[in-house]
Write a protein that holds these residues in place. Structure first.
Motif, PDB file in Angstrom:
ATOM      1  N   LYS A 118       0.831  -1.209   0.000  1.00 33.52           N
ATOM      2  CA  LYS A 118       0.000   0.000   0.000  1.00 33.52           C
ATOM      3  C   LYS A 118       0.864   1.257   0.000  1.00 33.52           C
ATOM      4  CE  LYS A 118      -4.128  -2.004   2.143  1.00 33.52           C
ATOM      5  NZ  LYS A 118      -3.696  -3.360   2.484  1.00 33.52           N
ATOM      6  N   LEU A 119       2.049   1.179   0.599  1.00 35.81           N
ATOM      7  CA  LEU A 119       2.972   2.306   0.540  1.00 35.81           C
ATOM      8  C   LEU A 119       3.397   2.554  -0.905  1.00 35.81           C
ATOM      9  CD1 LEU A 119       4.842   4.459   1.762  1.00 35.81           C
ATOM     10  CD2 LEU A 119       6.504   2.627   2.217  1.00 35.81           C
ATOM     11  N   GLN A 120       3.748   1.492  -1.609  1.00 34.95           N
ATOM     12  CA  GLN A 120       4.119   1.638  -3.019  1.00 34.95           C
ATOM     13  C   GLN A 120       2.940   2.153  -3.834  1.00 34.95           C
ATOM     14  OE1 GLN A 120       5.992  -1.784  -4.750  1.00 34.95           O
ATOM     15  NE2 GLN A 120       5.971  -0.956  -6.819  1.00 34.95           N
ATOM     16  N   GLY A 121       1.750   1.614  -3.552  1.00 30.33           N
ATOM     17  CA  GLY A 121       0.562   2.070  -4.264  1.00 30.33           C
ATOM     18  C   GLY A 121       0.287   3.540  -4.030  1.00 30.33           C
ATOM     19  N   TYR A 122       0.513   4.021  -2.800  1.00 30.12           N
ATOM     20  CA  TYR A 122       0.321   5.441  -2.489  1.00 30.12           C
ATOM     21  C   TYR A 122       1.232   6.302  -3.363  1.00 30.12           C
ATOM     22  CZ  TYR A 122       0.175   9.807   0.183  1.00 30.12           C
ATOM     23  OH  TYR A 122       0.043  11.123   0.549  1.00 30.12           O
ATOM     24  N   ILE A 123       2.500   5.939  -3.409  1.00 32.14           N
ATOM     25  CA  ILE A 123       3.455   6.747  -4.175  1.00 32.14           C
ATOM     26  C   ILE A 123       3.095   6.751  -5.653  1.00 32.14           C
ATOM     27  CG2 ILE A 123       5.876   6.949  -4.859  1.00 32.14           C
ATOM     28  CD1 ILE A 123       6.573   5.754  -2.075  1.00 32.14           C
ATOM     29  N   GLU A 124       2.701   5.606  -6.170  1.00 34.02           N
ATOM     30  CA  GLU A 124       2.382   5.501  -7.591  1.00 34.02           C
ATOM     31  C   GLU A 124       1.050   6.159  -7.933  1.00 34.02           C
ATOM     32  OE1 GLU A 124       2.534   1.325  -8.289  1.00 34.02           O
ATOM     33  OE2 GLU A 124       4.741   1.244  -8.352  1.00 34.02           O
ATOM     34  N   ARG A 125       0.108   6.130  -7.011  1.00 32.81           N
ATOM     35  CA  ARG A 125      -1.249   6.622  -7.292  1.00 32.81           C
ATOM     36  C   ARG A 125      -1.431   8.081  -6.897  1.00 32.81           C
ATOM     37  NH1 ARG A 125      -3.316   3.533  -4.157  1.00 32.81           N
ATOM     38  NH2 ARG A 125      -3.733   4.933  -2.410  1.00 32.81           N
ATOM     39  N   GLU A 126      -0.919   8.453  -5.722  1.00 33.69           N
ATOM     40  CA  GLU A 126      -1.177   9.784  -5.183  1.00 33.69           C
ATOM     41  C   GLU A 126      -0.096  10.800  -5.537  1.00 33.69           C
ATOM     42  OE1 GLU A 126      -3.951  10.428  -3.674  1.00 33.69           O
ATOM     43  OE2 GLU A 126      -4.669   8.363  -3.506  1.00 33.69           O
ATOM     44  N   CYS A 127       0.994  10.345  -6.107  1.00 29.84           N
ATOM     45  CA  CYS A 127       2.144  11.235  -6.310  1.00 29.84           C
ATOM     46  C   CYS A 127       2.591  11.267  -7.772  1.00 29.84           C
ATOM     47  CB  CYS A 127       3.321  10.775  -5.448  1.00 29.84           C
ATOM     48  SG  CYS A 127       2.970  10.705  -3.676  1.00 29.84           S
ATOM     49  N   TYR A 128       3.306  12.311  -8.100  1.00 35.66           N
ATOM     50  CA  TYR A 128       4.072  12.356  -9.349  1.00 35.66           C
ATOM     51  C   TYR A 128       5.532  12.575  -8.968  1.00 35.66           C
ATOM     52  CZ  TYR A 128       4.185  17.459  -8.758  1.00 35.66           C
ATOM     53  OH  TYR A 128       4.380  18.718  -8.266  1.00 35.66           O
ATOM     54  N   LEU A 129       6.443  12.194  -9.840  1.00 33.06           N
ATOM     55  CA  LEU A 129       7.867  12.311  -9.543  1.00 33.06           C
ATOM     56  C   LEU A 129       8.440  13.569 -10.169  1.00 33.06           C
ATOM     57  CD1 LEU A 129       9.096   8.625 -10.017  1.00 33.06           C
ATOM     58  CD2 LEU A 129       8.250   9.747  -7.956  1.00 33.06           C
ATOM     59  N   ASP A 130       9.159  14.321  -9.344  1.00 29.31           N
ATOM     60  CA  ASP A 130       9.829  15.515  -9.846  1.00 29.31           C
ATOM     61  C   ASP A 130      10.900  15.109 -10.857  1.00 29.31           C
ATOM     62  OD1 ASP A 130      10.493  18.540  -9.316  1.00 29.31           O
ATOM     63  OD2 ASP A 130      12.421  17.484  -9.275  1.00 29.31           O
ATOM     64  N   ARG A 131      10.904  15.766 -11.997  1.00 32.45           N
ATOM     65  CA  ARG A 131      11.803  15.365 -13.076  1.00 32.45           C
ATOM     66  C   ARG A 131      13.273  15.528 -12.707  1.00 32.45           C
ATOM     67  NH1 ARG A 131       8.899  17.957 -18.501  1.00 32.45           N
ATOM     68  NH2 ARG A 131       6.989  16.666 -18.408  1.00 32.45           N
ATOM     69  N   GLU A 132      13.588  16.539 -11.916  1.00 30.53           N
ATOM     70  CA  GLU A 132      14.994  16.804 -11.584  1.00 30.53           C
ATOM     71  C   GLU A 132      15.490  15.936 -10.439  1.00 30.53           C
ATOM     72  OE1 GLU A 132      15.689  20.918 -10.928  1.00 30.53           O
ATOM     73  OE2 GLU A 132      15.066  21.527 -12.943  1.00 30.53           O
ATOM     74  N   THR A 133      14.694  15.817  -9.379  1.00 26.18           N
ATOM     75  CA  THR A 133      15.150  15.111  -8.181  1.00 26.18           C
ATOM     76  C   THR A 133      14.662  13.674  -8.086  1.00 26.18           C
ATOM     77  OG1 THR A 133      13.234  15.815  -6.856  1.00 26.18           O
ATOM     78  CG2 THR A 133      15.139  17.291  -6.935  1.00 26.18           C
TER      79      THR A 133
END
Length: 416
Positions: A124-139
């Motif tokens: 569920k932690l992985q799912g949160y990051i993948e579902r609720e977040c986007y990744l900053d292109r630089e960092t």
């Protein structure tokens, strides 16, 4: 059905009186030393305990603080959590975990728990990051899609004295550049087998830092408020020593604005005495847990705690799950058996956080568990006869249910 007969003695949920009576001869000299030296705050007694507890936890450093709440807060701040950041934890924990997050200036958000261990579910932690977040292109760091805020840290809670699945959590943290602070406030001496490192590791030694509470009822408890942070980072150690002491690296020279979060010398001395007994106390808790498991295996309707192969828990609490919790607690109370509930309302449904907009159904596992858990008496001095009586009364309660039956294990125990 035969049992111990009427129980004339109350079985407490926790027996702190007997424990301190047994240690009186060791504890009184601590009081005398503090009185004779007037060393009330900081000093040699605090430093000695910090060295001893760091060694116990297999950590390089320990910083004594005034509470477990301060321990989590200072650890997050020293690790680099900043105002406006998002910090992830679980809804099934005491509110001190999220208090520490908000007091560090961050916003707590939640990841649901695994239904068997009650700890943070790495999937569920992985799912949160993948579902609720986007990744900053630089960092490459995750940002919350709705709040546009960086997700910078994770606080897994080693609930009831059993470690979370740290290999999987730490791998996600490495992948997404997240800070990890173990909330080990209930897990003094608990161990986790790391497949990655092929060895057992102590709670408080696996992440950026581990936060401990020494509230009197803990496995290692003070005679008042106290806490500590363990870490392998010298830089975090220096920062936390300043944070706990008004931000001063030396007297009246304030590098940052800090807090009054110091550990009293008296509590440190008491903790040093008790630390010498902690391994034995934890072993007695484990023995009591094994007895409970054997006795309750005969009772249909009561689910004993689940212990995965990678875990060596220390059973700060012994928590079972039942459908009719209110009925069971009432029955046990009438039989002079004290119980507890940890915790009846998940944090996302607490009134204190209604402004965050969470609703019922957001974290279904935590919500389900919260309705079914009940904590049985658990402490090092708990004896077999007391546990047998507790199990008998639980079995007696469930025999009143339609279709209930008692298997041979408890019947055999009753005839011993």
């Amino acid at each position: 059905m035969t049992n111990n007969g009427s129980n004339n003695k109350q079985i407490p949920f926790l027996d702190l009186v007997t424990l301190h009576q047994e240690l009186e001869a060791e504890l009184v000299p601590v009081f005398q030393q503090v009185l004779r030296t007037a060393g009330f705050v900081g000093g040699p007694m605090v430093e000695e305990f910090e060295r001893e507890f760091a060694k116990f936890c297999d950590a390089a450093h320990c910083v004594g603080v005034s509470s477990g709440t301060d321990a989590v807060r200072f650890a997050l701040m020293a690790a680099g959590v900043e105002a406006g950041d998002v910090v992830l934890t679980v809804p099934h924990t005491f509110i001190a975990t999220t208090e520490a997050i908000t007091q560090a200036g961050a916003r707590p958000d939640f990841v649901d728990i695994d239904e068997r261990t009650y700890n943070m579910d790495p999937e569920k932690l992985q799912g949160y990051i993948e579902r609720e977040c986007y990744l900053d292109r630089e960092t490459g760091k995750p940002y919350h899609r709705k709040w546009r805020a960086p997700v910078t840290a994770v606080v897994p809670v080693h609930i009831y004295g059993q470690c979370a699945d740290m290999d999987r959590i730490l791998e996600l943290a490495r992948r997404y550049n997240l800070i990890v602070v173990e909330d080990a406030c209930q897990a003094h001496g608990a161990e986790y087998f790391s497949k990655k490192e092929n060895r057992w590791k102590k709670a408080g030694s696996m992440a950026h830092a581990g936060a401990f509470s020494f509230y009197p009822g803990k496995n290692l408890g003070a005679c008042g408020e106290a806490g500590a942070v363990t870490t392998n980072s010298e830089e975090m150690t220096r920062t936390m020593r300043m944070l706990r002491d008004h931000g001063q690296a030396k007297k009246y020279y304030h590098t940052v604005e800090g807090y009054n979060g110091r550990l009293d010398s008296l509590q440190a001395g008491i903790l040093s005495v008790k630390l010498r007994h902690l391994a034995d106390w934890n072993e007695k808790r484990k023995q009591a847990a094994r007895r409970y498991e054997e006795l309750l295996s005969a009772v249909e309707g009561a689910s004993a705690p689940f212990c995965p192969e990678w875990s060596r828990p220390v059973y700060h609490l012994y928590v079972i799950r039942v459908e009719d919790r209110e009925g069971l607690q009432k029955h046990l109370a009438e039989a002079k058996i004290d119980t507890g509930i940890h915790y009846p309302i998940p944090l996302h449904l607490q009134k204190a956080y209604e402004g965050f907009g969470y609703k019922r159904g957001d974290f279904p596992v935590s919500e389900k568990v919260a309705l079914e858990i009940v904590s049985l008496p658990m402490y090092p001095q708990l004896g077999f006869d007391e546990q047998k009586y507790v199990a008998e009364q639980i079995g007696e309660f469930f025999l009143t249910k339609p279709g209930a039956k008692l298997t041979s294990g408890l019947l055999a125990a009753q005839s011993d």
